[in-house]
Design an enzyme around this catalytic site. Structure first.
Site, PDB file in Angstrom:
ATOM      1  N   VAL A 296      -4.371  81.684  38.527  1.00 24.62           N
ATOM      2  CA  VAL A 296      -4.691  82.751  38.826  1.00 24.62           C
ATOM      3  C   VAL A 296      -5.640  84.617  38.264  1.00 24.62           C
ATOM      4  O   VAL A 296      -4.722  84.933  36.923  1.00 24.62           O
ATOM      5  CB  VAL A 296      -3.431  83.292  39.709  1.00 24.62           C
TER       6      VAL A 296
ATOM      7  N   SER B   3     -10.709  85.028  40.130  1.00 23.38           N
ATOM      8  CA  SER B   3     -11.203  82.803  40.550  1.00 23.38           C
ATOM      9  C   SER B   3      -9.593  83.282  39.999  1.00 23.38           C
ATOM     10  O   SER B   3      -8.857  84.057  39.354  1.00 23.38           O
ATOM     11  CB  SER B   3     -12.477  82.622  40.489  1.00 23.38           C
ATOM     12  N   THR B   4      -9.387  81.975  40.710  1.00 27.35           N
ATOM     13  CA  THR B   4      -8.273  80.649  40.686  1.00 27.35           C
ATOM     14  C   THR B   4      -9.411  79.980  40.530  1.00 27.35           C
ATOM     15  O   THR B   4      -9.456  79.149  41.131  1.00 27.35           O
ATOM     16  CB  THR B   4      -6.862  81.135  41.292  1.00 27.35           C
TER      17      THR B   4
ATOM     18  N   GLY C 240      -0.948  88.670  28.470  1.00 27.20           N
ATOM     19  CA  GLY C 240      -0.392  88.200  29.619  1.00 27.20           C
ATOM     20  C   GLY C 240      -0.970  86.775  29.549  1.00 27.20           C
ATOM     21  O   GLY C 240      -0.692  86.162  28.724  1.00 27.20           O
TER      22      GLY C 240
ATOM     23  N   ASP D 224      -2.513  84.440  31.172  1.00 30.06           N
ATOM     24  CA  ASP D 224      -2.933  82.998  30.598  1.00 30.06           C
ATOM     25  C   ASP D 224      -3.788  83.053  29.129  1.00 30.06           C
ATOM     26  O   ASP D 224      -4.162  82.277  28.965  1.00 30.06           O
ATOM     27  CB  ASP D 224      -4.394  83.752  31.628  1.00 30.06           C
ATOM     28  N   ARG D 225      -3.241  84.331  28.423  1.00 34.29           N
ATOM     29  CA  ARG D 225      -3.676  84.253  26.933  1.00 34.29           C
ATOM     30  C   ARG D 225      -2.398  83.208  26.818  1.00 34.29           C
ATOM     31  O   ARG D 225      -2.943  82.807  25.480  1.00 34.29           O
ATOM     32  CB  ARG D 225      -3.668  85.519  26.404  1.00 34.29           C
TER      33      ARG D 225
ATOM     34  N   THR E 246     -12.768  88.224  34.316  1.00 35.82           N
ATOM     35  CA  THR E 246     -12.997  90.062  34.545  1.00 35.82           C
ATOM     36  C   THR E 246     -13.273  91.176  33.315  1.00 35.82           C
ATOM     37  O   THR E 246     -14.334  91.713  32.941  1.00 35.82           O
ATOM     38  CB  THR E 246     -12.310  90.025  35.781  1.00 35.82           C
TER      39      THR E 246
END
EC number: 2.7.1.33
Length: 258
Positions: free
Chosen positions: A11, A15-16, A110, A112-113, A137
């Site tokens: 997420v 966008s996801t 984060g 995602d990282r 983003t």
């Protein structure tokens, strides 16, 4: 219950990205949807069911979730629990004991990282270090060392955010498609904007990669991922590999390594 298919959910702020992996850890289906911060768990379950049905894919038996956009991540977890009877594994620095986060505040990294760290491991065969450039983003430069070390990184404004800020402050400038023009010297406003936003952004990425590499004690391979990476492919000279599914694949590898 078998662990596969495994649903990986990343997420992001804009966008996801979702993917379904089989027992060989191969992504068999991937989807990209807009992150809906207003969507409730039932909305997300309905969206996921629609994606699965359109692809003729089996419902997940397990899930791994990375989110930088609360409360969307929590709502996905609730949707999976309520409608698919799946308890999602939610990624954080605290539940990955074999990862060394070498930051002043390790818990602030984060999710995602951390996924990118796992996704980059296959590129570390020849290099001691890797830099993942994740075009979202924001554009993240994740510096990773062999042995699951998250060394640090750089955060820069994303190309689309830069473009939106420019258009918002300059009423006469038209909104444009972010794609590379035929030449750096623009002969009209659209081409001049495209040159500045695409070529200028690529030069920023190359410059930061050179600086990061100069600070590392050994060679570093650079990998690009994220939506805008397709736009700068072939333009950025310092990037070695383009891997659109790196974060999702990293989620799958992270889940399997627990």
């Amino acid at each position: 219950m078998p662990a596969f298919p495994l649903l990986a959910v990343d997420v992001g702020n804009t966008s996801t990205v979702l993917g379904l992996a089989d027992a060989s850890h191969t992504l068999t289906h991937t989807w990209r949807v807009r992150t809906g911060r207003e969507m409730l768990p039932d909305d997300l379950a309905l969206q996921l069911r629609g994606l699965l049905d359109l692809a003729g894919a089996q419902a997940p038996h397990a899930a791994v979730l990375s989110s930088v956009a609360p409360p969307v991540g929590q709502n996905y977890a609730l949707a999976l629990k309520r409608h698919f009877a799946v308890d999602a594994f939610e990624v954080s620095a605290e539940n990955l004991p074999d990862v060394r986060v070498e930051l002043d505040q390790p818990g602030a990294v984060g999710a995602d990282r951390l996924c990118n760290l796992f996704g980059a491991e296959k590129y570390l065969a020849q290099s001691e270090y890797a830099v993942v450039v994740d075009f979202g983003t924001s554009t993240n430069f994740d510096v990773i060392g062999r042995g699951r070390r998250f060394i640090g990184g750089v955060l820069a404004t994303g190309a689309q955010v830069s473009a939106d800020a420019l258009f918002a402050r300059a009423a006469k400038l038209p909104r444009i498609t972010l794609e590379a023009p035929a030449s750096a010297i623009g002969k009209n406003t659209v081409h001049a904007l495209q040159s500045g936003l695409v070529f200028g952004y690529a030069e920023m990425v190359d410059g930061l990669l050179r600086r990061v590499r100069a600070e590392l004690p050994g060679p570093a391979v650079a990998i690009a991922t994220g939506g805008f990476s397709r736009t700068v492919e072939g333009i950025c000279r310092e990037i070695d590999h383009y891997d659109e599914t790196l974060t999702l694949r990293g989620l799958v590898e992270l889940w399997a390594s627990r």
